[in-house]
Design a protein around this motif. Structure first.
Motif, PDB file in Angstrom:
ATOM      1  N   ALA A 109       5.729  -8.444 -22.331  1.00 58.50           N
ATOM      2  CA  ALA A 109       6.380  -7.498 -23.240  1.00 58.50           C
ATOM      3  C   ALA A 109       7.130  -8.232 -24.348  1.00 58.50           C
ATOM      4  CB  ALA A 109       7.338  -6.601 -22.450  1.00 58.50           C
ATOM      5  N   ARG A 110       7.715  -9.366 -23.979  1.00 60.49           N
ATOM      6  CA  ARG A 110       8.484 -10.134 -24.977  1.00 60.49           C
ATOM      7  C   ARG A 110       7.596 -10.745 -26.049  1.00 60.49           C
ATOM      8  NH1 ARG A 110       9.419 -15.474 -24.833  1.00 60.49           N
ATOM      9  NH2 ARG A 110       8.960 -15.598 -22.594  1.00 60.49           N
ATOM     10  N   ILE A 111       6.434 -11.332 -25.650  1.00 63.60           N
ATOM     11  CA  ILE A 111       5.586 -12.023 -26.627  1.00 63.60           C
ATOM     12  C   ILE A 111       4.520 -11.110 -27.212  1.00 63.60           C
ATOM     13  CG2 ILE A 111       5.972 -14.251 -25.522  1.00 63.60           C
ATOM     14  CD1 ILE A 111       3.228 -14.076 -24.279  1.00 63.60           C
ATOM     15  N   GLY A 112       4.227  -9.978 -26.546  1.00 62.25           N
ATOM     16  CA  GLY A 112       3.261  -9.020 -27.062  1.00 62.25           C
ATOM     17  C   GLY A 112       1.839  -9.295 -26.614  1.00 62.25           C
ATOM     18  N   TYR A 113       1.081  -8.225 -26.382  1.00 65.83           N
ATOM     19  CA  TYR A 113      -0.327  -8.344 -25.994  1.00 65.83           C
ATOM     20  C   TYR A 113      -1.183  -8.577 -27.232  1.00 65.83           C
ATOM     21  CZ  TYR A 113       0.983  -6.607 -21.369  1.00 65.83           C
ATOM     22  OH  TYR A 113       1.544  -6.471 -20.121  1.00 65.83           O
ATOM     23  N   PRO A 114      -2.385  -9.199 -27.059  1.00 63.93           N
ATOM     24  CA  PRO A 114      -2.991  -9.713 -25.817  1.00 63.93           C
ATOM     25  C   PRO A 114      -2.331 -11.017 -25.360  1.00 63.93           C
ATOM     26  CG  PRO A 114      -4.390 -10.256 -27.667  1.00 63.93           C
ATOM     27  CD  PRO A 114      -3.280  -9.398 -28.211  1.00 63.93           C
ATOM     28  N   VAL A 115      -2.409 -11.243 -24.030  1.00 62.26           N
ATOM     29  CA  VAL A 115      -1.856 -12.463 -23.464  1.00 62.26           C
ATOM     30  C   VAL A 115      -2.915 -13.147 -22.602  1.00 62.26           C
ATOM     31  CG1 VAL A 115       0.497 -11.566 -23.437  1.00 62.26           C
ATOM     32  CG2 VAL A 115      -0.952 -11.279 -21.418  1.00 62.26           C
ATOM     33  N   MET A 116      -2.684 -14.417 -22.313  1.00 62.43           N
ATOM     34  CA  MET A 116      -3.588 -15.191 -21.470  1.00 62.43           C
ATOM     35  C   MET A 116      -2.834 -15.695 -20.245  1.00 62.43           C
ATOM     36  SD  MET A 116      -6.769 -16.311 -21.319  1.00 62.43           S
ATOM     37  CE  MET A 116      -7.461 -16.582 -22.961  1.00 62.43           C
ATOM     38  N   LEU A 117      -3.371 -15.390 -19.066  1.00 60.64           N
ATOM     39  CA  LEU A 117      -2.849 -15.958 -17.824  1.00 60.64           C
ATOM     40  C   LEU A 117      -3.546 -17.288 -17.591  1.00 60.64           C
ATOM     41  CD1 LEU A 117      -2.941 -12.759 -15.583  1.00 60.64           C
ATOM     42  CD2 LEU A 117      -0.884 -13.896 -16.413  1.00 60.64           C
ATOM     43  N   MET A 142      -7.878 -18.484 -15.207  1.00 56.81           N
ATOM     44  CA  MET A 142      -7.553 -17.949 -16.527  1.00 56.81           C
ATOM     45  C   MET A 142      -8.035 -16.502 -16.642  1.00 56.81           C
ATOM     46  SD  MET A 142      -8.415 -21.137 -19.100  1.00 56.81           S
ATOM     47  CE  MET A 142      -7.867 -20.216 -20.531  1.00 56.81           C
ATOM     48  N   ARG A 143      -7.219 -15.652 -17.240  1.00 58.48           N
ATOM     49  CA  ARG A 143      -7.580 -14.259 -17.470  1.00 58.48           C
ATOM     50  C   ARG A 143      -6.971 -13.787 -18.787  1.00 58.48           C
ATOM     51  NH1 ARG A 143     -10.396 -15.210 -13.837  1.00 58.48           N
ATOM     52  NH2 ARG A 143     -11.094 -13.910 -12.082  1.00 58.48           N
ATOM     53  N   LEU A 144      -7.796 -13.156 -19.629  1.00 62.80           N
ATOM     54  CA  LEU A 144      -7.322 -12.548 -20.871  1.00 62.80           C
ATOM     55  C   LEU A 144      -6.940 -11.108 -20.572  1.00 62.80           C
ATOM     56  CD1 LEU A 144      -6.922 -12.666 -23.958  1.00 62.80           C
ATOM     57  CD2 LEU A 144      -9.325 -11.956 -24.188  1.00 62.80           C
ATOM     58  N   GLU A 196      -7.651 -17.484  -7.736  1.00 69.44           N
ATOM     59  CA  GLU A 196      -8.585 -18.505  -8.207  1.00 69.44           C
ATOM     60  C   GLU A 196      -7.895 -19.851  -8.373  1.00 69.44           C
ATOM     61  OE1 GLU A 196     -10.886 -18.820 -12.301  1.00 69.44           O
ATOM     62  OE2 GLU A 196     -11.803 -17.307 -10.999  1.00 69.44           O
ATOM     63  N   ALA A 197      -6.651 -19.842  -8.856  1.00 69.78           N
ATOM     64  CA  ALA A 197      -5.890 -21.088  -9.009  1.00 69.78           C
ATOM     65  C   ALA A 197      -5.643 -21.748  -7.660  1.00 69.78           C
ATOM     66  CB  ALA A 197      -4.564 -20.806  -9.712  1.00 69.78           C
ATOM     67  N   LEU A 198      -5.337 -20.935  -6.648  1.00 68.14           N
ATOM     68  CA  LEU A 198      -5.101 -21.487  -5.308  1.00 68.14           C
ATOM     69  C   LEU A 198      -6.360 -22.132  -4.756  1.00 68.14           C
ATOM     70  CD1 LEU A 198      -3.250 -21.828  -2.850  1.00 68.14           C
ATOM     71  CD2 LEU A 198      -3.981 -19.562  -2.082  1.00 68.14           C
ATOM     72  N   ARG A 199      -7.510 -21.460  -4.920  1.00 69.85           N
ATOM     73  CA  ARG A 199      -8.767 -22.016  -4.414  1.00 69.85           C
ATOM     74  C   ARG A 199      -9.151 -23.294  -5.148  1.00 69.85           C
ATOM     75  NH1 ARG A 199     -10.518 -16.719  -4.994  1.00 69.85           N
ATOM     76  NH2 ARG A 199     -11.899 -17.354  -6.705  1.00 69.85           N
ATOM     77  N   ALA A 200      -8.950 -23.319  -6.442  1.00 75.00           N
ATOM     78  CA  ALA A 200      -9.414 -24.455  -7.243  1.00 75.00           C
ATOM     79  C   ALA A 200      -8.466 -25.641  -7.210  1.00 75.00           C
ATOM     80  CB  ALA A 200      -9.637 -24.007  -8.698  1.00 75.00           C
ATOM     81  N   PHE A 201      -7.143 -25.374  -7.180  1.00 76.39           N
ATOM     82  CA  PHE A 201      -6.177 -26.466  -7.354  1.00 76.39           C
ATOM     83  C   PHE A 201      -5.154 -26.576  -6.227  1.00 76.39           C
ATOM     84  CE2 PHE A 201      -7.154 -24.541 -11.582  1.00 76.39           C
ATOM     85  CZ  PHE A 201      -8.081 -25.488 -11.977  1.00 76.39           C
ATOM     86  N   GLY A 202      -5.238 -25.665  -5.252  1.00 79.81           N
ATOM     87  CA  GLY A 202      -4.295 -25.706  -4.147  1.00 79.81           C
ATOM     88  C   GLY A 202      -2.908 -25.230  -4.513  1.00 79.81           C
ATOM     89  N   ASP A 203      -2.764 -24.613  -5.686  1.00 74.94           N
ATOM     90  CA  ASP A 203      -1.470 -24.133  -6.164  1.00 74.94           C
ATOM     91  C   ASP A 203      -1.701 -22.828  -6.925  1.00 74.94           C
ATOM     92  OD1 ASP A 203       0.923 -23.625  -7.572  1.00 74.94           O
ATOM     93  OD2 ASP A 203       1.407 -25.747  -7.691  1.00 74.94           O
ATOM     94  N   PRO A 204      -1.087 -21.720  -6.484  1.00 76.24           N
ATOM     95  CA  PRO A 204      -1.348 -20.433  -7.122  1.00 76.24           C
ATOM     96  C   PRO A 204      -0.512 -20.152  -8.370  1.00 76.24           C
ATOM     97  CG  PRO A 204       0.138 -20.112  -5.288  1.00 76.24           C
ATOM     98  CD  PRO A 204      -0.197 -21.589  -5.320  1.00 76.24           C
TER      99      PRO A 204
END
Length: 501
Positions: free
Chosen positions: A147-155, A166-168, A185-193
């Protein structure tokens, strides 16, 4: 002086590093998993050691097993290549503790830049422009940041790259489900969510700056690479110069990258990645504290051998060049050739029945396979990187089209047809593209609509089952003769493999 280097990697990058070591008259040591017994990098090395079964966590990601191979071989240095342990600060520190030279940056710099969230903070403090963003530890925090930076955003995953985690997100109602998928996906790929949020820049280009520094604080940049042609946030084609970057813009980006690298005590080769907006503004994405896949195009335009420079810096030598001495000549282009089905860009492992690589003036093929080799399903499906140099961009495109027309790969599916269509596309030829180019032109480039996540999962499962069957058959035919292959000379290994073919 470094006498023997263990390469903690596989495939084309291991082969590429070995070639430079041979020119420097430095012995090379390969490590390999059971799936890679007959791999090209094992054949070309001066010595080779088995380090475990096919899964990467039990072989190429095992610090203990790699260091054990280094001790057995008497290697006094380790080059990590890219991927696997190349950006693992614990690995760099373990090498130092074992008295083995790590051919790369110090563990402290890797630690400073390893977490994207921490790196953003460090770079902001150093005056490097960063995209607006913030934390997303909980859905409430994610909503507040968005909300602060405004959409669209990237996770984005805090501890990884390569498009994973990554998710748009275009609207608030999409945020919660996207956050759950990104964290999983981050947990599976890098062991850190852990994930964070950045403002999504509309129609950006992905432009990076290659830096190189020594242990005495000397640091230079080797110009830029445009890596905007991507599928699922993974690079497919890279070029230099960037078609829209002016010399002044490149100079400013280079100065920022050098400043950022010096602020964390960096040395060796590294890359600063930026998003370049349509208005010429640029923002720090991340720093890759390693050699990049696309480093050949920088070598083409500068004449540098980046692997050699890394080895020299690791051995304690000073940089041999000042910034004002480094010049750019011509244009270079690289296409990544993957063993993948064009439908959904899904991996297509299997045996290479026929292989003819392109050749001729100003063409380079960094390949990790040979005719009769099997592309395993356990690792990245990159088969080779074709790169070319020419006096200007249009000539480089024409040369790449000629090179790709010579490339023959049978037995597996590849993305060669995709590259040919891309290089003939009028918008690409004119340099009019951004990171969404493939998605925008998928009908022309791919001839189909992008499959859903459910369809992709079904296809991936079917491919994995088929690949496992192919590998089981190959292993049964090879195991009897290959039990001790890792300790035999490359000539005996090659003789045995030819008998099995």
């Amino acid at each position: 002086m470094i006498r023997k280097v263990l390469i903690a990697n596989r495939g084309e990058i291991a082969v590429r590093i070995m070639r430079t070591l041979r020119e420097m008259r430095i012995a090379s040591v390969a490590v390999y998993s059971e799936a890679d017994r007959q791999s090209l990098h094992v054949r070309l090395a001066d010595e080779a050691y088995l380090i475990g079964p096919a899964p990467a966590r039990e072989s190429y990601l095992s610090i203990e097993r790699i260091l054990d191979a280094a001790r057995k071989s008497g290697a006094d240095a380790i080059h990590p290549g890219y991927g696997f342990l190349s950006e693992n600060r614990d690995f760099a520190a373990a090498c130092e503790s074992a008295g083995i030279v790590f051919i790369g940056p110090p563990a402290s710099a890797m630690s400073a830049m390893g977490s994207k969230t921490a790196a953003r903070a460090r770079m902001a403090a150093a005056g490097v422009p960063i995209t607006p963003g913030g934390d997303a530890t909980t859905i409430e925090e994610a909503r507040a940041t968005a909300a602060r930076i405004g959409y669209p955003v990237m996770l984005k995953a805090a501890m990884g790259g390569g498009g994973k985690g990554m998710r748009l997100v275009h609207h608030e109602e999409e945020l919660e489900s996207a956050l759950e998928r990104a964290r999983s996906e981050a947990l599976r790929a890098f062991g850190d969510p852990t994930v964070y949020i950045e403002k999504a820049i509309v129609k950006p280009r992905h432009v990076e700056i290659q830096v190189l520094g020594d242990r005495e604080g000397n640091m230079v940049h080797l110009f830029e690479r445009d890596c905007s042609i991507q599928r699922r946030h993974q690079k497919v084609v890279e070029e230099t110069p960037c078609p829209v970057a002016t010399p002044d813009l490149v100079r400013r980006m280079g100065e920022v990258a050098v400043k950022g690298a010096l602020s964390v005590g960096y040395f060796s080769a590294g890359t600063f990645e930026f998003l370049l907006g349509e208005d010429g503004s640029f923002y720090f994405l991340e720093m890759n504290t390693r050699l990049q896949v696309e480093h050949p195009i920088t070598e083409w335009i500068t004449g540098f051998d980046l692997v050699e420079e890394m080895v020299r810096v690791a051995a304690g030598e000073k940089l041999r060049h000042r910034q004002e001495d480094i010049v750019r000549r011509g244009a270079a282009l690289e296409c990544r050739v993957y063993a993948e089905d064009p439908v959904g860009f899904l991996p297509s492992p299997g045996r290479i029945e026929a292989l003819r690589a392109p050749a001729g003036p100003w063409v380079r093929d960094d390949n990790g396979f040979y005719e009769g080799a099997t592309v395993p399903s356990h690792y990245d499906p990159l088969v080779s990187k074709v790169s070319v140099w020419a006096a200007d961009r249009r000539s480089a495109i024409a040369r790449m089209r000629r090179a790709l027309s010579e490339y023959v790969v049978a037995g597996i599916k590849t993305n060669l047809a995709f590259h040919e269509k891309l290089l003939a596309h009028p918008a690409f030829v004119e340099g009019r593209y951004d990171t969404g180019f493939i998605e925008e032109h998928k009908a022309e480039l791919l001839g189909y609509s992008t499959p859903s996540e459910e369809e992709e999962a079904t296809l991936a499962a079917a491919i994995a089952i088929a690949a496992a069957r192919v590998e089981q058959r190959a292993q049964r035919s090879e195991s009897a003769a290959a039990d001790d292959a890792g300790r035999l000379s490359p000539w005996v290994q090659q003789h045995r493999s030819q008998r099995l073919r």
